[in-house]
Each structure stands twice: as C-alpha cells, then as structure tokens.
Design an enzyme around this catalytic site. Structure first.
Site, mmCIF file in Angstrom:
data_model
loop_
_atom_site.group_PDB
_atom_site.id
_atom_site.type_symbol
_atom_site.label_atom_id
_atom_site.label_comp_id
_atom_site.label_asym_id
_atom_site.label_seq_id
_atom_site.Cartn_x
_atom_site.Cartn_y
_atom_site.Cartn_z
ATOM 1 N N GLU A 84 -10.220 20.256 -4.391
ATOM 2 C CA GLU A 84 -10.378 18.815 -4.510
ATOM 3 C C GLU A 84 -9.779 18.293 -5.816
ATOM 4 O OE1 GLU A 84 -11.217 17.113 -2.101
ATOM 5 O OE2 GLU A 84 -12.572 18.256 -0.813
ATOM 6 N N ASP A 126 -6.027 23.625 7.449
ATOM 7 C CA ASP A 126 -4.988 22.621 7.678
ATOM 8 C C ASP A 126 -3.885 22.559 6.624
ATOM 9 O OD1 ASP A 126 -6.956 21.726 5.951
ATOM 10 O OD2 ASP A 126 -7.372 19.870 7.023
ATOM 11 N N GLU A 186 -14.757 12.574 15.246
ATOM 12 C CA GLU A 186 -14.450 13.619 14.261
ATOM 13 C C GLU A 186 -14.121 14.951 14.939
ATOM 14 O OE1 GLU A 186 -14.601 15.335 10.164
ATOM 15 O OE2 GLU A 186 -14.064 13.437 11.092
ATOM 16 N N GLU A 219 -5.728 11.219 9.062
ATOM 17 C CA GLU A 219 -4.737 12.145 9.633
ATOM 18 C C GLU A 219 -3.975 11.570 10.826
ATOM 19 O OE1 GLU A 219 -7.467 14.197 7.079
ATOM 20 O OE2 GLU A 219 -7.903 13.014 8.885
#
EC number: 3.2.1.-
Length: 600
Positions: free
Chosen positions: A196, A332, A449, A503
C-alpha cells in the site's frame, strides 16, 4: 506592448482584471492560494501572472525533512547493487488510436460529461479538505475520518495527480505544501504495509512530480523510497510484506514472512524502476530486479506453467507450490506490472527482457485456462475472467469473478499493442465488455464485488452457446448462494457490495484510448451515472452494500483513497482531451498514477 495612456482605459482594465481573477473558472484557480509564491524564474514576469498563465510554473515550496533519514539505515544485509538501470528506450510501438477532433456537437456533450465528473471530484475533495485534512481517509456519511495507512494523509497524496489533471492548480499546490510537511519518520502504526505504501504514497508522489516537476515531490518520494528500500534488509534479499517501523531504523535486519499474497512482492517494479530513472540511482531497480528474477526463473515450474499461485513464500523463496491461480485479488497487480514494466523499461538488455517474456507467457496461459464465455440470454460476445484450481486430476476452471479482475481487459489491450498481437487486443475488448455487461445487468447499473456466472456447456469455455433455461437452472441449483432475483446468467452475488472500485472503468478507458471505438466512451458515461447516483452522500461518495437492491441498499461510512486517485480519474480521462495522459507518453501504476515514459 504599448502602454495604456488614459485613466479611463486603465480603470476599465483594472475592472476587467478584477473580474477575471475572482470569478470561478474551470481549469484555472478561483482564488489565490494560501501560501506565498516565489518569484518567477523568468525575468520580467510576475509570479502571479506566471502562475495564472503558465502551467509549467513551479512555486517555491520548501520540504520539511522527516524526523528520521531512511537513507542512513546501516544495513546488515545490503541488497546487491546490480543490475544497473537499463538505458532509455529508443523506440516504442504506438499505443493510442490516432484520434481526430470530435464534431462540434459531440465535443459539447463530452465536455459536459467531463465537467460533471469533475464536479463529483470537487465535492469529494472539498469535504476531505474540510473534514479530514491530512488524515488518510474521509468517512463520507458522518464527516469523520480514519487513519489506516500510517497517518500520512493517504487521500491527499493519492489525489495529487488527479488535481493536476483536472486543472485544479491552487488545490494542487496547497496539497503540495501539505505534503512538504509529512513526517515519514513517524507512523501511527507499528508496521507499514509495503504494498500500500508503494502504490499510494511512492506512486502518488512520483506521478505528481512527473506531471508538475515540483522538486519537493521528488524529495518526498525519495524519503518513501528509502523507507521501502529498508524493507529489503533481509537475509535472503526478499522484501518484507510489513516493515516493522522502529526495527527497520536500527538496520539489524528484518524477517521475511512465511506466506504472502503474490501481488505484494510483485508490485514494486514500476515505482522502484521509475525512482531509479528519476534519481539516477540504480539501487532501487537492482533491489526489485532480484525479486522479479525469482518469479521469472520459476514461471515454468508452477502447477499452471506461465502463472504463479495466489499465495507464495518469500521466506523460502517458493513461488511454485500453491494450487490456486487467479488474476483477481491477491495476485492481480503481479500480472499487471509485467507488460507495464516492459513499457517503462523496454527489452534492451538481459535484466529487462524478462518482463516481455513473462508477459507473453502469462497472457497465453490465462487465455487458455481462466477466461470463459458465460451462458447469458442475449448471447453477447463477452468474456469473463475466472479462477483456476490445479488438483491431482488436472486444472479446473472456477467461474467465480470479481470487480478486481476487471483490470485485465485493459491490460490485454495494452499488451496487444505492445507485443503486436491482435488476439490479445480482441480478448481484451471482450473482457472489458464482459465487466460492462455485469454492470448493466444489475438494478443499480453496478456490478457486485464478487459473483459467479453460468458456464457454457462443454470443455471449450470460450465457445459460443445458446441460452438454455434448463441448463442454467441446474447450475444455479448447485450454488447454495443462488437467489431467484439475480439477473439471468448470474448464479451468485457472493459479495454484493460496490466499494467505489476503479477496475472496470480502467479497462473501458484503456479500450477507448487504444481502439477509438466511441461505444466505450458511451459505456463509461452509463457507468458513471450509475455509480455517482448510487454512492452519493451529503459529503462525498460511499460504498453501497447491495448492488442488487433498489438504490444499492444501505451505505457504508467509508471512502477509499482510490475513489479520487483512480475511479474518478479514469472516468474523467474518458471524456477529456485524448492527449491528456496519452498512453504513448505515460504508463499508469496499479493506483492509476502516471509515470512518464523516458526515451533516448
């Protein structure tokens, strides 16, 4: 220029200038910033005039050094100093479609849409500034705040480049002034998440510097880069998933965790490589190169050759043992960064050519094992990305997908251009349309989601098939989470929330810029209207709890920094001038922060 010679003309000029400076205008500041501007670097031009008229002008803002100098850490296990950064790329293939100016009527519509996206951003930013300034995130229902990323103003740093792109120069430089005061030597948490911190803070600072050229941003980026570099002070050279803040300062060495998601160590390449390019110091590139060498050397040895398992052990340097494979959550951005690292670094030498090799290998493997055509009533030509479990009897496709997987359509489109592969581009378009289909299928116009869709019968999961009510009923009955009110073709909405994720619009944006197909821009507008309406609150925008319920059901009092860093940015870029953040000039990290592509 001739001087004005009469009081009348001078008075008129003063009035006109007063109106010019103080009326709100788009793409220009509506009030003077709250800090002092330095003198112009161009002789004879006032600082204010230069700020108002020259986007290249850089006001004087001095950085406050953090309370600890991370470059002074005495490493017990110093990372290798090689390979050195490869030479700048001499030539890149063209990525963007060769756009022509829109007709006047079309341009007017797109301009209106651009301004509507900007309005939503301005509301969110104003509320953050008023209610959560210098905190990590705004709580958009209560107007409170939360610090979940070390207390370094995550939303502020994450939003810097969006402010710049939207022409909000006064807000941008006010935020830069605030960034200059952040103390990266102190943290509200005892451990700092490498992933992060890398994508939001380091990525955000680098991108803001690449766009504005303000030196304080690079100075602070180096501070964060050196903090993360301290996470490589380990016996086997692999980075830790969490930097133990105070221990890292001592330099005695950190212990690499036994198991982490593969995306974590795989999502450092772009930020560290670009920081090496900007500073001329290869140490960042060298550190991350040894990590990617581990993935490269073992790409053929996994249970699904070409891809790596969702979970890996960097402690044991084991990236082959797992049996679960996905391009969704937990993995991802490992895959996302392979073609993008190739775009940034090229394949000029042996240390960088691996990114092209890994990209092609994983893209072929994913096409053959993870993507499927769902059985849906209209038989639209779309693809969905699922998961793959490799068991003793072979590989098994699991038709579960998630919003996080929706980046993959854009990545295949990018790879199609980078590697001159029309199949990649075609697959990317079908994947992007698959996520758009999921959006428009639900009552709110937003996809959940996480969800399942019905597979077409047979072994070739990319083949066309007609809608079969009986076959669908059988598959739905085998899903304990099936509900009769789900859209046809969907067998579950396992997690029905929408948490402001970017996304899907990310892929739609890239397909618009790569193909020039106006249907993608129309899709973007439909998605924006749905998202803006369902998530709106008095202060900003909030996650909705059930996209299959009227209005999205209840809302959650939370707004991730990626709402302004990514989601609204991608919407905005769909309607803005196509030369703004051209894909031929920039590569975007996984937090949508654009890094400038350097050339010889």
């Amino acid at each position: 220029m001739a001087r004005l010679r009469t009081r009348h003309i001078a008075l008129c000029a003063i009035i006109v200038l007063g109106i010019f400076f103080f009326l709100p205008r788009d793409n220009a500041p509506s009030y003077l910033p709250h800090f002092s501007y330095g003198s112009s670097h161009r002789t004879g031009t006032s600082a204010l005039a230069q700020y108002m008229n020259d986007p290249a002008y850089i006001p004087t803002i001095a950085a406050k050094n953090s309370s600890f100098d991370w470059s002074s850490v005495p490493f017990t296990y110093p990372p290798p100093s090689r390979p050195t950064l490869p030479s700048p790329v001499a030539h890149r293939p063209r990525i963007q479609y060769r756009f022509k100016p829109d007709h006047t009527d079309v341009a007017a519509v797109q301009e209106q849409r651009r301004l509507e996206v900007k309005h939503v951003f301005q509301k969110s930013w104003a509320s953050y500034r008023a209610k959560a300034w210098m905190k990590d995130a705004l709580k958009p229902i209560s107007g409170m705040y939360v610090d979940q990323f070390s207390g370094w103003a995550a939303t502020l740093v994450d939003s810097l480049d969006t402010l710049w792109m939207m022409g909000m120069r006064d807000e941008f430089y006010e935020a830069v002034g605030a960034v200059a005061t952040i103390d990266f030597g102190k943290s509200t948490a005892s451990t700092v998440n490498t992933f992060e911190t890398c994508i939001r803070y380091l990525g955000g600072l680098i991108a803001a510097y690449d766009l504005s050229g303000h030196p304080v941003l690079l100075q602070k980026a180096v501070e964060v880069g050196d903090l993360l570099y301290a996470g490589f002070n380990t016996e086997n050279g692999m980075p830790v998933d969490f930097v133990h803040f105070e221990t890292a300062k001592e330099g005695t060495g950190l212990r690499v965790e036994s198991q982490v998601v593969s995306a974590s160590p795989g999502t450092i390449t772009l930020e560290f490589s670009r920081l090496s390019q900007l500073t001329g110091n290869s140490k960042y590139y060298a550190a991350v190169s040894q990590v990617m060498d581990l993935f490269y050397q073992n790409q053929k040895a996994t249970k699904l050759p070409g891809m790596w398992p969702m979970m890996v052990s960097m402690n044991k340097k084991d990236v082959v043992s797992g049996y679960q494979f996905t391009i969704g959550g937990n993995a991802d951005s490992l895959y996302e960064y392979l073609p993008k690292a190739h775009a940034l670094l090229g394949s000029a030498d042996t240390s960088s050519i691996k990114y092209e090799i890994m990209s092609r290998f994983f893209m072929d493997t994913a096409m053959n094992n993870l993507f499927f055509k769902p059985m849906i009533p209209g038989n639209e030509d779309i693809l969905i990305s699922g998961n793959c479990d490799v068991l003793q009897d072979g590989a098994h496709l699991d038709p579960e997908s998630e919003h996080l997987s929706c980046f993959i359509g854009g990545l295949y489109a990018l790879g199609g251009k980078l590697f001159d592969n029309d199949e990649y581009l075609d697959v990317g378009a079908k994947l992007a349309r698959g996520c758009a289909y999921a959006y428009k299928s639900f009552p709110t116009g937003i996809m959940p989601e996480r969800y399942n869709m019905a597979l077409c019968p047979g072994n070739d999961h990319r083949q066309d098939c007609a809608w079969n009510e009986t076959a669908f009923a059988i598959e739905a009955a085998n899903r304990p989470q099936y509900k009769a009110d789900l859209p046809k073709g969907f067998t579950t909405a396992k997690d029905p929330r929408y948490i402001l994720r970017p996304e899907a619009i990310e892929s739609v944006f890239i397909l618009w810029r790569v193909t020039g197909d106006p249907s993608f821009r129309e899709t973007a507008w439909e998605m924006f209207q749905a998202v803006a309406e369902a998530t709106d609150t008095a202060y900003a925008n909030a996650a909705v709890m059930d996209v299959n319920a009227p209005g999205g059901g209840a809302k959650e009092d939370y707004m991730e920094s990626f709402w302004m860093a990514e989601t609204l940015k991608y919407f905005y870029l769909c309607f803005a001038d196509t030369e703004l953040i051209s894909l031929d000039d920039f590569v975007l990290n996984t937090e949508a922060h654009p890094f400038r592509l350097s050339e010889v």
